[in-house]
Design an enzyme around this catalytic site. Structure first.
Site, mmCIF file in Angstrom:
data_model
loop_
_atom_site.group_PDB
_atom_site.id
_atom_site.type_symbol
_atom_site.label_atom_id
_atom_site.label_comp_id
_atom_site.label_asym_id
_atom_site.label_seq_id
_atom_site.Cartn_x
_atom_site.Cartn_y
_atom_site.Cartn_z
ATOM 1 N N GLY A 122 -58.306 -31.276 -23.449
ATOM 2 C CA GLY A 122 -57.597 -32.529 -23.170
ATOM 3 C C GLY A 122 -58.290 -33.760 -23.743
ATOM 4 N N GLU A 144 -57.227 -33.836 -27.202
ATOM 5 C CA GLU A 144 -55.788 -34.140 -27.239
ATOM 6 C C GLU A 144 -55.538 -35.632 -27.069
ATOM 7 O OE1 GLU A 144 -53.052 -31.019 -25.368
ATOM 8 O OE2 GLU A 144 -54.965 -30.737 -24.347
ATOM 9 N N GLU A 153 -58.885 -24.022 -24.596
ATOM 10 C CA GLU A 153 -58.009 -23.609 -23.491
ATOM 11 C C GLU A 153 -57.664 -22.122 -23.557
ATOM 12 O OE1 GLU A 153 -57.601 -26.350 -25.322
ATOM 13 O OE2 GLU A 153 -56.552 -27.930 -24.231
ATOM 14 N N ALA A 202 -60.147 -31.471 -19.444
ATOM 15 C CA ALA A 202 -59.823 -31.489 -18.017
ATOM 16 C C ALA A 202 -60.977 -30.845 -17.244
ATOM 17 C CB ALA A 202 -58.541 -30.717 -17.769
HETATM 18 N N1 COA Z 1 -64.938 -29.306 -16.587
HETATM 19 C C1 COA Z 1 -65.881 -29.377 -15.644
HETATM 20 N N2 COA Z 1 -67.190 -29.325 -15.885
HETATM 21 C C2 COA Z 1 -67.568 -29.192 -17.163
HETATM 22 C C3 COA Z 1 -66.655 -29.107 -18.217
HETATM 23 C C4 COA Z 1 -65.279 -29.179 -17.898
HETATM 24 N N3 COA Z 1 -64.322 -29.158 -18.832
HETATM 25 N N4 COA Z 1 -67.335 -28.949 -19.376
HETATM 26 C C5 COA Z 1 -68.633 -28.960 -19.053
HETATM 27 N N5 COA Z 1 -68.785 -29.084 -17.719
HETATM 28 C C6 COA Z 1 -70.036 -29.152 -16.964
HETATM 29 C C7 COA Z 1 -70.696 -27.788 -16.855
HETATM 30 O O1 COA Z 1 -70.091 -27.041 -15.811
HETATM 31 C C8 COA Z 1 -72.115 -28.189 -16.565
HETATM 32 O O2 COA Z 1 -72.216 -28.556 -15.196
HETATM 33 P P1 COA Z 1 -73.474 -28.046 -14.304
HETATM 34 O O3 COA Z 1 -74.678 -28.680 -14.978
HETATM 35 O O4 COA Z 1 -73.191 -28.622 -12.959
HETATM 36 O O5 COA Z 1 -73.477 -26.568 -14.381
HETATM 37 C C9 COA Z 1 -72.298 -29.456 -17.389
HETATM 38 O O6 COA Z 1 -70.989 -29.924 -17.669
HETATM 39 C C10 COA Z 1 -73.002 -29.208 -18.712
HETATM 40 O O7 COA Z 1 -72.321 -28.163 -19.384
HETATM 41 P P2 COA Z 1 -73.033 -26.790 -19.837
HETATM 42 O O8 COA Z 1 -71.942 -25.755 -19.923
HETATM 43 O O9 COA Z 1 -74.193 -26.494 -18.983
HETATM 44 O O10 COA Z 1 -73.540 -27.221 -21.284
HETATM 45 P P3 COA Z 1 -73.718 -26.276 -22.531
HETATM 46 O O11 COA Z 1 -74.403 -27.103 -23.561
HETATM 47 O O12 COA Z 1 -74.331 -24.985 -22.156
HETATM 48 O O13 COA Z 1 -72.221 -25.960 -23.043
HETATM 49 C C11 COA Z 1 -69.940 -26.472 -23.586
HETATM 50 C C12 COA Z 1 -71.385 -26.986 -23.490
HETATM 51 C C13 COA Z 1 -69.054 -27.657 -23.962
HETATM 52 C C14 COA Z 1 -69.824 -25.399 -24.684
HETATM 53 C C15 COA Z 1 -69.489 -25.889 -22.226
HETATM 54 O O14 COA Z 1 -69.797 -26.828 -21.207
HETATM 55 C C16 COA Z 1 -68.025 -25.577 -22.137
HETATM 56 O O15 COA Z 1 -67.556 -24.601 -22.726
HETATM 57 N N6 COA Z 1 -67.255 -26.394 -21.371
HETATM 58 C C17 COA Z 1 -65.864 -26.136 -21.122
HETATM 59 C C18 COA Z 1 -65.013 -26.898 -22.099
HETATM 60 C C19 COA Z 1 -63.547 -26.528 -21.969
HETATM 61 O O16 COA Z 1 -63.155 -25.380 -21.913
HETATM 62 N N7 COA Z 1 -62.695 -27.581 -21.946
HETATM 63 C C20 COA Z 1 -61.292 -27.437 -21.863
HETATM 64 C C21 COA Z 1 -60.834 -27.516 -20.464
HETATM 65 S S1 COA Z 1 -59.094 -27.226 -20.353
#
Ligand code: COA
Length: 254
Positions: free
Chosen positions: A106, A109, A129, A61
């Site tokens: 998600g 999921e 999450e 999400a």
């Molecule tokens: N929602 C919104 N934006 C997201 C996202 C999410 N679930 N996951 C990644 N992004 C965005 C980041 O904010 C970033 O945007 P920006 O360039 O405008 O800052 C872009 O995607 C790239 O992600 P980034 O975090 O810079 O890459 P990374 O390689 O450093 O890390 C992850 C990758 C996957 C470890 C990290 O993005 C992350 O932890 N994301 C959250 C995943 C999550 O918790 N999902 C469950 C949601 S309920």
């Protein structure tokens, strides 16, 4: 945000928002619902779900939309995610999640609602999450333990740790891990199913999905009912006749 391509008998649905690792925001969810609705009546014989670009399948999400909401809004969002999972699960043909890169929350999921999951050996999968202080809510707490057992499900859901394709294969989260091109891996796997009768495969899938919810005797009755139904299909007469006549069956999906 959601692309649909056609590769022969297979439809390929791509989460396509690479700037946000293909995370699903409100518009993406609406596009996904719409695309799945259209697929329900398409003549595809299998669906492959994958992510555009080489970094992510779907990072879950959109976290920007998880800010302050009323309990009613949060519940409606969970029910919506669960309903999308059911749209996938109830498609009239097999669905195959081909996980490339990050599949998180998600996004992972929704892959659990697919008939099968394949993952690139380098993919990273998990349910982060809990690290946001929230409980997984798009069907994961229910489908994951049915798929891999409660202990491994609790490990992944409560730690929020990410696992790669090889570990996902070991734990049974994915059917197999692959190297190389995701679409090719998906199409090769889908070819195991596309020549079979769709309704016969649907009956099998329904019996298997119900197995974990039913006591054995009820499961046997369900199986007997579905088996009886399958014999009412033209395809069952065709399949038996083709075997006896030593030729390939030409199923009509009815
Ligand atoms: N929602 C919104 N934006 C997201 C996202 C999410 N679930 N996951 C990644 N992004 C965005 C980041 O904010 C970033 O945007 P920006 O360039 O405008 O800052 C872009 O995607 C790239 O992600 P980034 O975090 O810079 O890459 P990374 O390689 O450093 O890390 C992850 C990758 C996957 C470890 C990290 O993005 C992350 O932890 N994301 C959250 C995943 C999550 O918790 N999902 C469950 C949601 S309920």
């Amino acid at each position: 945000m959601i692309d649909i391509e056609r590769h022969g008998d297979c439809a390929v649905l791509k989460f396509n928002r690479p700037d946000a690792l293909n995370a699903l925001n409100a518009d993406g969810l609406s596009a996904l619902e719409e695309a799945l609705k259209e697929l329900e009546t398409s003549d595809a014989r299998a669906l492959i779900l994958t992510g555009a670009g080489d970094r992510a399948y779907c990072a879950g999400a959109d976290i920007n939309e998880l800010g302050p909401r009323t309990p009613g809004q949060v519940r409606a969002a969970a029910r919506r995610g669960q309903a999308i999972g059911l749209q996938i699960e109830n498609l009239p043909f097999p669905s195959i999640a081909v996980i490339n890169g990050y599949a998180l929350g998600g996004g992972l999921e929704l892959s659990l609602a697919c008939t099968f999951r394949l993952a690139a050996r380098t993919a990273m999968m998990g349910f982060p999450e809990v690290k946001l202080g929230i409980c997984t809510g798009w069907g994961g707490t229910q489908r994951l333990p049915r798929l891999i057992g409660p202990q491994d499900a609790l490990d992944l859901l409560m730690s929020g740790r990410l696992i790669d394709g090889a570990e996902a294969e070991n734990v049974g989260l994915v059917y197999s891990a692959f190297d190389g091109d995701p679409i090719e891996a998906g199409l090769t796997f889908a070819a195991n199913f596309t020549a079979n009768s769709l309704p016969a495969m649907r009956f099998v899938r329904e019996a298997v999905l119900r197995a974990s919810d039913l006591v054995l005797e009820e499961g046997f009755r369900t199986e007997a009912d579905l088996s009886t139904l399958s014999y009412q299909l033209e395809d069952s007469a065709e399949g038996v006749a083709a075997f006896l006549e030593k030729r390939e069956p030409a199923f009509k999906d009815r």
